[in-house]
Each structure stands twice: as structure tokens, then as C-alpha cells.
Enzyme design. Structure first.
Site, PDB file in Angstrom:
ATOM      1  N   GLU A  43       1.325  -5.880 -11.716  1.00 41.88           N
ATOM      2  CA  GLU A  43       2.332  -6.110 -10.525  1.00 41.88           C
ATOM      3  C   GLU A  43       3.325  -7.016 -11.405  1.00 41.88           C
ATOM      4  OE1 GLU A  43       2.896  -6.991  -5.956  1.00 41.88           O
ATOM      5  OE2 GLU A  43       1.299  -8.099  -7.132  1.00 41.88           O
ATOM      6  N   LYS A 113       4.450  -0.019  -2.578  1.00 38.70           N
ATOM      7  CA  LYS A 113       3.365  -0.733  -1.917  1.00 38.70           C
ATOM      8  C   LYS A 113       3.593  -0.854  -0.502  1.00 38.70           C
ATOM      9  CE  LYS A 113       1.833  -5.567  -2.209  1.00 38.70           C
ATOM     10  NZ  LYS A 113       2.073  -6.695  -3.029  1.00 38.70           N
ATOM     11  N   CYS A 156      -1.976  -4.760  -5.670  1.00 41.35           N
ATOM     12  CA  CYS A 156      -2.333  -6.268  -5.135  1.00 41.35           C
ATOM     13  C   CYS A 156      -2.955  -6.140  -4.032  1.00 41.35           C
ATOM     14  CB  CYS A 156      -1.101  -7.066  -5.773  1.00 41.35           C
ATOM     15  SG  CYS A 156      -1.507  -8.777  -5.703  1.00 41.35           S
TER      16      CYS A 156
END
Length: 270
Positions: A43, A113, A156
């Protein structure tokens, strides 16, 4: 799906786009020299630091990041995941976008995300990802590759939400990507155990590229990019310096674990 080597890249990205891309290229080349056919970047691989600076350069970062991934994939003839970079939305915010590119330079999967890191940590640091990032609204995709298996995407903070990975396993995922910039404070206690849990409960391989070290005066990442097998065994760990974690993805191991522990077949609530 065949047996192959995968690489989880570990970087220390900063606020210099071209410096970051040069570092990423060096580590991709290292992974390829060691035989990797699938390479994951963490990321924020192309920019990590001041949010105002990121937003001011967001269009350039997005454009050059995507071009970089396509060029690297074609040059080295490997599939590459860019684990997260800002993609302007048009309303003054960006999506935190992960992009999977195949060896022909073609996009195979894109994920924006959905879980944003808005957290006040006990060490005094506050993170407000939603200040600049718009949450995605679609569940992450699974890309079916004849040679690499079924690849599921995440980014993440997603790793704390097991229902997302259950969705990916229900969609047939064999390998789960978890590219991250995990904070040093939370990473020391949670990073490894969360990755192992997601691998074990879904009987999937995990490829977890990571950021490491200090990015500016206040932000520090945990590191320990990893590859974890479907039994939860850590096959490779990049430690606490930039580098690569490389391990074999073995369909026979996947089949063995799923035969010995067929929990995906025993689900009651789906």
C-alpha cells in the site's frame, strides 16, 4: 494452477514519487531474478507522507503509478499488484486503489479500499484516512488465473474484517493479497496474527507486501512483509528492512490443507 514463486515486496516509501518508483523497480527486479512470477507491492508504494502533498499531486501519482505497473509487468514478464495508490474521484478526494496487472501489461483486477483507517492510537498518533480518501463501495474482486490460481484483493486495514475474506474464499480465492502500510504500534501485536488467522480460516495462501521504517517525522511502519501458507505457516518474512519475501505457492499444499481441514465445506452461516 501451477506451482510458482510469489514475492511480497517491502519498501520505505516517502513523498518523492520518482524515488519511490525507482525503489520499487529495483525490488521488482530483485524478486524476478530470484524467480518470482507474481509480485506484490505494498500500500502507498508510490507515495507515503504528507496528505496535503499527496492530494496536490494525486493526478500525477495516479497516472505515473498505473503506467509504472504496466511497464514493469511487460518488461519483466510477471504479474504485478500495485497494493494501493491514490486515484482521484473528482470530488476533492481519492480512492485508495489496488491494481493487478498481468505480464502483457493488461489490467486484470481493480479494487478501491472499502475500510478506511480512522483511528486514535494509544501512542498518541491519530490517523484519519477518510479525510482525503473516499471508501470504495464494491466488494473486492477475485481474478481467476489459469497459472497463478484465483487471486483475491484487499488492502491493509481490511485485514481486521474477516467477512471480507470469507467473501473472497466463497468466490473461490486460493491466494489472498494483503498489501499494507501497517503502523509500527499496531503491527508489533496484530500484523502477524491477523495474517495467520485470515490464512487459516479461509485455507488460502496470503501474500502481504508491506511498508517498513520511518516515512517522515511522525509516521513509521511495522514491516515484516510475509507469505503465509493455508495452514498458517509463515513461509517468508522480509524482516525490518526494505527487501522481498519470496515463497512457493503450491497447489498440492492447498489441496492437502483443504482435504485435512475442510472447514470451507462445513460452513453453516454463509
Amino acid at each position: 494452477m501451477k506451482s510458482y514463486l510469489a514475492a511480497a515486496v517491502q519498501m520505505t516509501s516517502v513523498t518523492d514519487l520518482h524515488k519511490n518508483l525507482a525503489q520499487a523497480e529495483e525490488l521488482i527486479e530483485l524478486a524476478v531474478r530470484r524467480g518470482a512470477e507474481l509480485v506484490g507491492l505494498p500500500e502507498n508504494f508510490s507515495f507515503l507522507g504528507d496528505e496535503a502533498a499527496k492530494m496536490a499531486q494525486a493526478e500525477q501519482i495516479a497516472r505515473e503509478s498505473e503506467k509504472f505497473l504496466r511497464v514493469m509487468a511487460q518488461r519483466f514478464q510477471v504479474s504485478i499488484l500495485g497494493g494501493g495508490f491514490p486515484m482521484p474521484v473528482g470530488n476533492g478526494k481519492v480512492y485508495n486503489t489496488a491494481l493487478l496487472i498481468d505480464a502483457n501489461g493488461q489490467e486484470q483486477a481493480r479494487y478501491e479500499k472499502v475500510h478506511l483507517f480512522d483511528v486514535n492510537l494509544p501512542d498518541g498518533n491519530t490517523y484519519q484516512e477518510s479525510g482525503t480518501v473516499m471508501a470504495g463501495i464494491r466488494m473486492p474482486p477475485v481474478y481467476a488465473s489459469q497459472h497463478l490460481g484465483n487471486l483475491g484483493l484487499s488492502v491493509c486495514y481490511d485485514v481486521r474484517f474477516p467477512e471480507l475474506y470469507r467473501h473472497l474464499s466463497r468466490m473461490g480465492a486460493d491466494v489472498l493479497f494483503v498489501p499494507a502500510a501497517f503502523t509500527a504500534y499496531t503491527g508489533k501485536d496484530h500484523w502477524q496474527v491477523l495474517l495467520q488467522a485470515r490464512a487459516i480460516e479461509n485455507t488460502c495462501y496470503i501474500i502481504a507486501p508491506a511498508q517498513v521504517g520511518k516515512h517522515n517525522s511522525i509516521r513509521q511502519s511495522h514491516g515484516h512483509a510475509m507469505i503465509v501458507d493455508p495452514w498458517g505457516v509463515i513461509l517468508a518474512d522480509a524482516g525490518d528492512t526494505p527487501g522481498v519475501a519470496i515463497a512457493a505457492i503450491e497447489p498440492s499444499r492447498l489441496e492437502q490443507v483443504r482435504r485435512q481441514m475442510p472447514c470451507l465445506q462445513h460452513r453453516v452461516f454463509v
